[in-house]
Motif scaffolding. Structure first.
Motif, PDB file in Angstrom:
ATOM      1  N   ILE A 221      -3.858   3.647  -3.417  1.00 56.56           N
ATOM      2  CA  ILE A 221      -2.877   3.220  -4.415  1.00 56.56           C
ATOM      3  C   ILE A 221      -2.114   2.024  -3.859  1.00 56.56           C
ATOM      4  O   ILE A 221      -1.573   2.088  -2.752  1.00 56.56           O
ATOM      5  CB  ILE A 221      -1.876   4.333  -4.770  1.00 56.56           C
ATOM      6  CG1 ILE A 221      -2.589   5.672  -5.022  1.00 56.56           C
ATOM      7  CG2 ILE A 221      -1.034   3.911  -5.975  1.00 56.56           C
ATOM      8  CD1 ILE A 221      -3.422   5.724  -6.250  1.00 56.56           C
ATOM      9  N   ARG A 222      -2.088   0.953  -4.628  1.00 59.56           N
ATOM     10  CA  ARG A 222      -1.371  -0.242  -4.200  1.00 59.56           C
ATOM     11  C   ARG A 222      -0.432  -0.681  -5.314  1.00 59.56           C
ATOM     12  O   ARG A 222      -0.782  -0.637  -6.491  1.00 59.56           O
ATOM     13  CB  ARG A 222      -2.365  -1.360  -3.853  1.00 59.56           C
ATOM     14  CG  ARG A 222      -1.720  -2.650  -3.375  1.00 59.56           C
ATOM     15  CD  ARG A 222      -2.708  -3.479  -2.544  1.00 59.56           C
ATOM     16  NE  ARG A 222      -3.951  -3.774  -3.242  1.00 59.56           N
ATOM     17  CZ  ARG A 222      -4.118  -4.833  -4.036  1.00 59.56           C
ATOM     18  NH1 ARG A 222      -3.114  -5.669  -4.257  1.00 59.56           N
ATOM     19  NH2 ARG A 222      -5.287  -5.054  -4.617  1.00 59.56           N
TER      20      ARG A 222
ATOM     21  N   LEU B  25      -7.041  -1.882 -12.454  1.00 56.68           N
ATOM     22  CA  LEU B  25      -5.694  -2.412 -12.613  1.00 56.68           C
ATOM     23  C   LEU B  25      -4.940  -1.620 -13.672  1.00 56.68           C
ATOM     24  O   LEU B  25      -5.456  -1.378 -14.766  1.00 56.68           O
ATOM     25  CB  LEU B  25      -5.744  -3.894 -12.998  1.00 56.68           C
ATOM     26  CG  LEU B  25      -6.634  -4.796 -12.132  1.00 56.68           C
ATOM     27  CD1 LEU B  25      -6.443  -6.254 -12.528  1.00 56.68           C
ATOM     28  CD2 LEU B  25      -6.363  -4.586 -10.652  1.00 56.68           C
ATOM     29  N   ILE B  26      -3.713  -1.240 -13.340  1.00 52.96           N
ATOM     30  CA  ILE B  26      -2.847  -0.492 -14.249  1.00 52.96           C
ATOM     31  C   ILE B  26      -1.547  -1.264 -14.397  1.00 52.96           C
ATOM     32  O   ILE B  26      -0.813  -1.441 -13.417  1.00 52.96           O
ATOM     33  CB  ILE B  26      -2.571   0.920 -13.718  1.00 52.96           C
ATOM     34  CG1 ILE B  26      -3.894   1.666 -13.498  1.00 52.96           C
ATOM     35  CG2 ILE B  26      -1.667   1.689 -14.669  1.00 52.96           C
ATOM     36  CD1 ILE B  26      -3.733   2.998 -12.779  1.00 52.96           C
ATOM     37  N   ALA B  27      -1.268  -1.741 -15.590  1.00 53.24           N
ATOM     38  CA  ALA B  27      -0.067  -2.540 -15.837  1.00 53.24           C
ATOM     39  C   ALA B  27       0.964  -1.706 -16.591  1.00 53.24           C
ATOM     40  O   ALA B  27       0.663  -1.152 -17.654  1.00 53.24           O
ATOM     41  CB  ALA B  27      -0.418  -3.794 -16.640  1.00 53.24           C
TER      42      ALA B  27
ATOM     43  N   ASP C 197       0.857  -1.179   0.000  1.00 50.20           N
ATOM     44  CA  ASP C 197       0.000   0.000   0.000  1.00 50.20           C
ATOM     45  C   ASP C 197       0.893   1.229   0.000  1.00 50.20           C
ATOM     46  O   ASP C 197       1.563   1.510   1.001  1.00 50.20           O
ATOM     47  CB  ASP C 197      -0.914   0.022   1.215  1.00 50.20           C
ATOM     48  CG  ASP C 197      -1.989  -1.034   1.155  1.00 50.20           C
ATOM     49  OD1 ASP C 197      -2.375  -1.535   2.223  1.00 50.20           O
ATOM     50  OD2 ASP C 197      -2.441  -1.370   0.052  1.00 50.20           O
ATOM     51  N   ILE C 198       0.905   1.978  -1.077  1.00 48.98           N
ATOM     52  CA  ILE C 198       1.762   3.163  -1.134  1.00 48.98           C
ATOM     53  C   ILE C 198       0.966   4.434  -0.870  1.00 48.98           C
ATOM     54  O   ILE C 198       1.546   5.485  -0.622  1.00 48.98           O
ATOM     55  CB  ILE C 198       2.517   3.264  -2.476  1.00 48.98           C
ATOM     56  CG1 ILE C 198       1.557   3.293  -3.656  1.00 48.98           C
ATOM     57  CG2 ILE C 198       3.496   2.130  -2.617  1.00 48.98           C
ATOM     58  CD1 ILE C 198       2.261   3.501  -4.987  1.00 48.98           C
ATOM     59  N   ARG C 199      -0.349   4.333  -0.930  1.00 56.01           N
ATOM     60  CA  ARG C 199      -1.190   5.468  -0.541  1.00 56.01           C
ATOM     61  C   ARG C 199      -2.491   4.923   0.008  1.00 56.01           C
ATOM     62  O   ARG C 199      -3.254   4.301  -0.720  1.00 56.01           O
ATOM     63  CB  ARG C 199      -1.467   6.399  -1.717  1.00 56.01           C
ATOM     64  CG  ARG C 199      -2.086   7.727  -1.282  1.00 56.01           C
ATOM     65  CD  ARG C 199      -2.371   8.611  -2.478  1.00 56.01           C
ATOM     66  NE  ARG C 199      -2.566   9.990  -2.107  1.00 56.01           N
ATOM     67  CZ  ARG C 199      -3.700  10.490  -1.623  1.00 56.01           C
ATOM     68  NH1 ARG C 199      -4.735   9.685  -1.472  1.00 56.01           N
ATOM     69  NH2 ARG C 199      -3.804  11.751  -1.296  1.00 56.01           N
ATOM     70  N   ARG C 200      -2.741   5.139   1.274  1.00 51.30           N
ATOM     71  CA  ARG C 200      -3.947   4.620   1.912  1.00 51.30           C
ATOM     72  C   ARG C 200      -4.788   5.816   2.343  1.00 51.30           C
ATOM     73  O   ARG C 200      -4.506   6.459   3.350  1.00 51.30           O
ATOM     74  CB  ARG C 200      -3.575   3.759   3.113  1.00 51.30           C
ATOM     75  CG  ARG C 200      -4.748   3.078   3.807  1.00 51.30           C
ATOM     76  CD  ARG C 200      -5.330   1.960   2.953  1.00 51.30           C
ATOM     77  NE  ARG C 200      -6.333   1.198   3.681  1.00 51.30           N
ATOM     78  CZ  ARG C 200      -6.233  -0.096   3.971  1.00 51.30           C
ATOM     79  NH1 ARG C 200      -5.170  -0.768   3.553  1.00 51.30           N
ATOM     80  NH2 ARG C 200      -7.179  -0.704   4.629  1.00 51.30           N
TER      81      ARG C 200
ATOM     82  N   VAL D 135      -4.444  -0.369  -8.660  1.00 53.69           N
ATOM     83  CA  VAL D 135      -3.420  -1.388  -8.443  1.00 53.69           C
ATOM     84  C   VAL D 135      -2.408  -1.304  -9.576  1.00 53.69           C
ATOM     85  O   VAL D 135      -2.737  -1.541 -10.747  1.00 53.69           O
ATOM     86  CB  VAL D 135      -4.031  -2.796  -8.385  1.00 53.69           C
ATOM     87  CG1 VAL D 135      -2.952  -3.823  -8.019  1.00 53.69           C
ATOM     88  CG2 VAL D 135      -5.172  -2.848  -7.372  1.00 53.69           C
ATOM     89  N   LEU D 136      -1.180  -0.945  -9.241  1.00 54.03           N
ATOM     90  CA  LEU D 136      -0.107  -0.794 -10.215  1.00 54.03           C
ATOM     91  C   LEU D 136       0.742  -2.055 -10.229  1.00 54.03           C
ATOM     92  O   LEU D 136       1.277  -2.459  -9.196  1.00 54.03           O
ATOM     93  CB  LEU D 136       0.762   0.412  -9.857  1.00 54.03           C
ATOM     94  CG  LEU D 136       0.043   1.767  -9.852  1.00 54.03           C
ATOM     95  CD1 LEU D 136       0.749   2.734  -8.929  1.00 54.03           C
ATOM     96  CD2 LEU D 136      -0.028   2.338 -11.259  1.00 54.03           C
TER      97      LEU D 136
END
Length: 408
Positions: free
Chosen positions: A124-125, A182-184, A70-73, A84-85
């Motif tokens: 952001i995860r 989802l972001i790839a 978790d980079i932004r909660r 989700v990156l």
């Protein structure tokens, strides 16, 4: 076909064109059938706990297993959209590169309105997928490389259409308590991407990655269509119309409420601007037509509405709404906005408005009740943004009310 523009995954099978100010004055974007889809219907400081220690890492030999950070909660995932990156084609040694490119991508997204104002509606995860090989398949005649997400250019024969194995991507992303997008990111410096349904993709190493994600997320989150001239003539999007302004006004369809308003995207007054494909767009230009632009007003409204279809403006209330004893301080937790404007909170006692100096809380100690009398205290949380003109939508999705009953 000039190089350098990402594709968009759409319901149409036709080729699309996008003008990119970053590459060429009138560069081309093409699109192909969609192989991916959105998986489901961010307050507080930014946090990055970093990669888990080696002894706690998930065994990557297990399909679909990778460290998730978790980079932004911003709040409870049950009432947030989680972006989700995930990375593909990044080896173990290249994970710092993925983290850097992933951070750059989501921060670029939060720089454009309405995402800037509504960033606290998103968590952001990051999922650190380790690839056995570096890079992805880029050549037209090349076979997909052995990467976990199977990302590759030349999807469906289109050079800059960047696709991923959506089943594998969803498996690595895992599930959450609320909706996810989802972001790839591909380990590539080529110029490409895709958006619309499923897995939004972009080349993480492209100098224009930030501008690509701003455009592609417009498709994915806002369900917006491309506004450029050679896009398919499909008007089934909030920012595209088959009829002109007069007909919109007469029938109260599309962006009729916005006609005549000055749009902040630099595209002039909202009207009905005809493209070569026969469809009308709201303004002369926007990010859905030219990379690096802004969303026009009808598109902003569409994005805000799609956010509120997934996130409620109220996180909770204390004490639990219902019958309460004594004279407690009543409080509501509204989802915070970024900037000076916040969600409006209105308080009433037995239907009559009362002042609440605390804004999100009301001290009931000063209320006078006769023995045995009861009073109903109500708090209404409402988003009053002028980016939405559909008042019926505001009442249904952007407003929440809670009540307590006090006894004398």
């Amino acid at each position: 076909m000039p190089p350098g523009n990402p594709g968009r995954i759409v319901r149409s099978l036709a080729a699309l064109v996008l003008m990119s100010a970053a590459v060429l004055p009138a560069a081309l974007e093409v699109a192909a059938p969609a192989p991916s889809a959105v998986i489901g219907p961010p307050a507080g400081p930014l946090t990055d706990r970093g990669a888990p220690p080696a002894q706690n890492r998930i065994d990557l030999r297990v399909p679909g297993a990778a460290p998730s950070i978790d980079i932004r909660r911003a709040g409870d995932p049950a009432n947030r959209i989680t972006l989700v990156l995930l990375g593909d084609g990044y080896t173990a040694a290249q994970q710092p590169l993925f983290r850097e490119q992933a951070d750059r991508a989501w921060r670029a997204l939060m720089e454009i309105e309405p995402f800037r104002t509504y960033q606290n509606f998103f968590n952001i995860r990051r999922v650190e997928v380790v690839s056995p090989v570096a890079g992805i398949a880029e050549a037209e005649d090349g076979r997909p490389t052995d990467t976990p997400l199977g990302m590759h250019f030349w999807c469906e024969g289109t050079a800059r259409l960047l696709c991923a194995d959506e089943s594998a991507t969803a498996r690595y992303a895992g599930e959450d308590a609320g909706p996810q997008f989802l972001i790839a990111l591909a380990n590539s410096e080529e110029y490409g991407g895709a958006g619309g349904t499923g897995v939004t993709t972009l080349a993480g190493g492209s100098p224009d990655a930030g501008r690509i994600i701003q455009h592609e997320i417009g498709h994915t989150v806002g369900d917006l269509g491309d506004e450029y001239d050679s896009a398919p003539d499909d008007p089934d999007y909030a920012n595209l119309s088959a009829v002109d302004a007069d007909e919109m006004l007469r029938t109260h369809t599309k962006w009729w409420r916005w006609l005549g308003a000055t749009s902040p995207d630099g595209g002039g007054v909202v009207g009905a601007y005809r493209s070569t494909n026969g469809l009308y767009r709201p303004t002369a230009d926007s990010v859905m037509r030219t990379l690096g632009g802004q969303y026009n007003l009808p598109s902003r409204e569409a994005i805000v509405e799609q956010i509120y279809r997934r996130v409620k403006p109220l996180d909770g209330a204390a004490p639990t709404p219902g019958v309460v004893t004594g004279r407690p301080r009543l409080q509501v937790s509204a989802v915070p906005l970024e900037g000076t404007r916040q969600l409006a909170v209105e308080w009433t006692v037995n239907g009559r408005p009362v002042a609440a100096p605390g804004g999100t809380w009301l001290d009931t100690a000063g209320l006078t009740l006769a023995p045995g009398a009861r009073a109903t205290v109500t708090a209404t949380v409402r988003d009053t943004t002028d980016w939405v003109r559909d008042e019926a939508f505001r009442d249904r999705f952007m407003t929440r009310t809670v009540s307590w009953t006090l006894t004398g």
